[in-house]
Design a protein around this motif. Structure first.
Motif, PDB file in Angstrom:
ATOM      1  N   ASN A   7       0.805  -1.217   0.000  1.00 43.32           N
ATOM      2  CA  ASN A   7       0.000   0.000   0.000  1.00 43.32           C
ATOM      3  C   ASN A   7       0.835   1.263   0.000  1.00 43.32           C
ATOM      4  OD1 ASN A   7      -2.394  -1.406  -0.035  1.00 43.32           O
ATOM      5  ND2 ASN A   7      -2.491  -1.577   2.188  1.00 43.32           N
ATOM      6  N   ASN A   8       2.097   1.183   0.327  1.00 36.01           N
ATOM      7  CA  ASN A   8       2.949   2.360   0.374  1.00 36.01           C
ATOM      8  C   ASN A   8       3.833   2.413  -0.861  1.00 36.01           C
ATOM      9  OD1 ASN A   8       2.016   3.064   2.986  1.00 36.01           O
ATOM     10  ND2 ASN A   8       3.357   1.491   3.851  1.00 36.01           N
ATOM     11  N   ALA A   9       3.928   3.598  -1.439  1.00 35.83           N
ATOM     12  CA  ALA A   9       4.793   3.769  -2.594  1.00 35.83           C
ATOM     13  C   ALA A   9       6.240   3.711  -2.135  1.00 35.83           C
ATOM     14  CB  ALA A   9       4.500   5.101  -3.271  1.00 35.83           C
ATOM     15  N   GLY A  10       7.066   2.967  -2.868  1.00 34.74           N
ATOM     16  CA  GLY A  10       8.471   2.852  -2.531  1.00 34.74           C
ATOM     17  C   GLY A  10       9.303   3.893  -3.257  1.00 34.74           C
ATOM     18  N   GLN A  11      10.397   4.302  -2.618  1.00 36.75           N
ATOM     19  CA  GLN A  11      11.331   5.232  -3.239  1.00 36.75           C
ATOM     20  C   GLN A  11      12.137   4.485  -4.294  1.00 36.75           C
ATOM     21  OE1 GLN A  11      11.928   8.594  -2.806  1.00 36.75           O
ATOM     22  NE2 GLN A  11      13.498   8.473  -4.364  1.00 36.75           N
ATOM     23  N   CYS A  12      12.216   5.039  -5.487  1.00 36.98           N
ATOM     24  CA  CYS A  12      12.982   4.455  -6.588  1.00 36.98           C
ATOM     25  C   CYS A  12      14.035   5.459  -7.042  1.00 36.98           C
ATOM     26  CB  CYS A  12      12.073   4.135  -7.773  1.00 36.98           C
ATOM     27  SG  CYS A  12      10.744   3.002  -7.425  1.00 36.98           S
ATOM     28  N   SER A  91      15.314  10.814 -12.177  1.00 30.71           N
ATOM     29  CA  SER A  91      16.433  10.416 -11.314  1.00 30.71           C
ATOM     30  C   SER A  91      15.914   9.730 -10.055  1.00 30.71           C
ATOM     31  CB  SER A  91      17.287  11.621 -10.937  1.00 30.71           C
ATOM     32  OG  SER A  91      16.536  12.562 -10.193  1.00 30.71           O
ATOM     33  N   ALA A  92      14.710  10.093  -9.619  1.00 34.73           N
ATOM     34  CA  ALA A  92      14.109   9.494  -8.424  1.00 34.73           C
ATOM     35  C   ALA A  92      12.604   9.735  -8.447  1.00 34.73           C
ATOM     36  CB  ALA A  92      14.714  10.091  -7.161  1.00 34.73           C
ATOM     37  N   CYS A  93      11.874   8.869  -7.752  1.00 33.91           N
ATOM     38  CA  CYS A  93      10.427   9.032  -7.624  1.00 33.91           C
ATOM     39  C   CYS A  93       9.911   8.074  -6.559  1.00 33.91           C
ATOM     40  CB  CYS A  93       9.722   8.766  -8.957  1.00 33.91           C
ATOM     41  SG  CYS A  93       9.759   7.032  -9.483  1.00 33.91           S
ATOM     42  N   ASN A  94       8.647   8.204  -6.247  1.00 29.24           N
ATOM     43  CA  ASN A  94       7.932   7.223  -5.440  1.00 29.24           C
ATOM     44  C   ASN A  94       7.013   6.486  -6.395  1.00 29.24           C
ATOM     45  OD1 ASN A  94       8.943   8.043  -2.834  1.00 29.24           O
ATOM     46  ND2 ASN A  94       7.711   9.873  -3.094  1.00 29.24           N
ATOM     47  N   ARG A  95       6.918   5.167  -6.211  1.00 29.95           N
ATOM     48  CA  ARG A  95       6.052   4.406  -7.105  1.00 29.95           C
ATOM     49  C   ARG A  95       5.600   3.129  -6.423  1.00 29.95           C
ATOM     50  NH1 ARG A  95       8.719   2.898 -12.520  1.00 29.95           N
ATOM     51  NH2 ARG A  95       9.903   1.559 -11.173  1.00 29.95           N
ATOM     52  N   LYS A  96       4.320   2.822  -6.601  1.00 30.50           N
ATOM     53  CA  LYS A  96       3.782   1.535  -6.176  1.00 30.50           C
ATOM     54  C   LYS A  96       3.933   0.594  -7.360  1.00 30.50           C
ATOM     55  CE  LYS A  96       0.133   3.135  -3.078  1.00 30.50           C
ATOM     56  NZ  LYS A  96      -1.313   3.071  -2.813  1.00 30.50           N
ATOM     57  N   GLY A  97       4.611  -0.499  -7.196  1.00 25.84           N
ATOM     58  CA  GLY A  97       4.762  -1.464  -8.284  1.00 25.84           C
ATOM     59  C   GLY A  97       5.656  -0.934  -9.385  1.00 25.84           C
ATOM     60  N   ASN A  98       5.375  -1.362 -10.612  1.00 27.48           N
ATOM     61  CA  ASN A  98       6.225  -1.040 -11.761  1.00 27.48           C
ATOM     62  C   ASN A  98       5.616  -0.048 -12.744  1.00 27.48           C
ATOM     63  OD1 ASN A  98       8.518  -2.705 -11.250  1.00 27.48           O
ATOM     64  ND2 ASN A  98       7.310  -4.488 -11.805  1.00 27.48           N
ATOM     65  N   GLN A  99       4.365   0.249 -12.618  1.00 26.61           N
ATOM     66  CA  GLN A  99       3.689   1.013 -13.662  1.00 26.61           C
ATOM     67  C   GLN A  99       3.928   2.520 -13.523  1.00 26.61           C
ATOM     68  OE1 GLN A  99      -0.295  -0.500 -13.286  1.00 26.61           O
ATOM     69  NE2 GLN A  99       0.174  -2.259 -14.576  1.00 26.61           N
ATOM     70  N   ASP A 100       4.189   3.153 -14.675  1.00 31.48           N
ATOM     71  CA  ASP A 100       4.508   4.580 -14.697  1.00 31.48           C
ATOM     72  C   ASP A 100       3.372   5.457 -14.197  1.00 31.48           C
ATOM     73  OD1 ASP A 100       6.991   3.952 -15.661  1.00 31.48           O
ATOM     74  OD2 ASP A 100       6.635   4.680 -17.695  1.00 31.48           O
ATOM     75  N   HIS A 101       2.135   5.040 -14.378  1.00 25.40           N
ATOM     76  CA  HIS A 101       1.029   5.896 -13.938  1.00 25.40           C
ATOM     77  C   HIS A 101       0.908   5.936 -12.410  1.00 25.40           C
ATOM     78  CE1 HIS A 101      -1.185   2.040 -13.869  1.00 25.40           C
ATOM     79  NE2 HIS A 101      -1.974   2.633 -12.996  1.00 25.40           N
ATOM     80  N   ARG A 102       1.703   5.141 -11.711  1.00 23.59           N
ATOM     81  CA  ARG A 102       1.693   5.133 -10.240  1.00 23.59           C
ATOM     82  C   ARG A 102       2.882   5.896  -9.654  1.00 23.59           C
ATOM     83  NH1 ARG A 102      -0.777  -0.708  -8.656  1.00 23.59           N
ATOM     84  NH2 ARG A 102      -2.687  -0.394  -9.839  1.00 23.59           N
ATOM     85  N   ILE A 103       3.500   6.736 -10.467  1.00 21.29           N
ATOM     86  CA  ILE A 103       4.646   7.525 -10.035  1.00 21.29           C
ATOM     87  C   ILE A 103       4.166   8.822  -9.389  1.00 21.29           C
ATOM     88  CG2 ILE A 103       6.546   8.953 -10.917  1.00 21.29           C
ATOM     89  CD1 ILE A 103       7.122   6.714 -12.929  1.00 21.29           C
ATOM     90  N   SER A 104       4.844   9.213  -8.318  1.00 19.82           N
ATOM     91  CA  SER A 104       4.620  10.521  -7.693  1.00 19.82           C
ATOM     92  C   SER A 104       5.963  11.034  -7.179  1.00 19.82           C
ATOM     93  CB  SER A 104       3.616  10.411  -6.542  1.00 19.82           C
ATOM     94  OG  SER A 104       4.143   9.578  -5.513  1.00 19.82           O
TER      95      SER A 104
END
Length: 177
Positions: A7-12, A91-104
């Motif tokens: 449920n939490n977006a991970g730092q990538c 260079s960095a983002c938060n994202r749940k899973g692998n899909q680009d539309h879940r980036i913040s």
């Protein structure tokens, strides 16, 4: 196969660029997926069709059973032989899973510096619309001010688009050669 998400977006964070003084074409994805980050290898998710497309477009086809055995080093050699580099728009983002539309919370790489340091690059290929959108959002005029022979936005090589993108990449090769 999509990696289960919590449920939490991970730092990538993006991987280091694959580029050298011979690189003339740069392929920019959005952000590596979880498998790529864990292995520290671009397009490491076995369901992503990126490497299959690269081999089909830029190298003689290999038997299907041989493609599984290719090392990351061999894959990178195909890119190097064809003067192709890899990096990501973010260079960095938060994202749940692998899909680009879940980036913040996205942060864009410093492309003004990158292209001044790698002024031999003449072609940018955006691997997915989101990569292009983020790039244009931060650098709306950069593509106009740098003298590129061609740049092209493809559909992403994610498993969702697997059936649609081989034709696009094949067409792209004719523009590059």
């Amino acid at each position: 196969m999509d990696i289960p998400e919590d449920n939490n977006a991970g730092q990538c964070n993006c991987l280091e660029p694959i580029v050298d003084f011979d690189t003339q074409i740069i392929i920019l994805g959005t952000m590596p997926g979880i498998a790529s980050i864990e292995k520290e290898e671009y397009y490491a998710n076995e369901d992503n069709v990126f490497w299959d497309i690269i081999y089909r477009v830029f190298n003689p086809p290999l038997p299907a059973d041989r493609q599984i055995l290719l090392s990351y080093r061999e894959k990178l050699q195909v890119l190097k032989t064809n003067r192709i580099g890899l990096w990501d728009t973010l260079s960095a983002c938060n994202r749940k899973g692998n899909q680009d539309h879940r980036i913040s919370g996205e942060k864009i790489n410093d492309f003004e510096r990158f292209f001044s340091e790698h002024n031999q690059i003449h072609t940018i290929i955006f691997n997915g619309k989101k990569s292009l959108d983020y790039f244009r959002g931060k650098y709306p005029n950069l593509l106009k001010t740098i003298n590129y022979r061609v740049w092209y936005s493809t559909s992403s090589s994610s498993p969702i688009n697997a059936f649609y993108i081989l034709y696009q990449w094949s067409e792209l090769k004719t523009l590059l050669m």
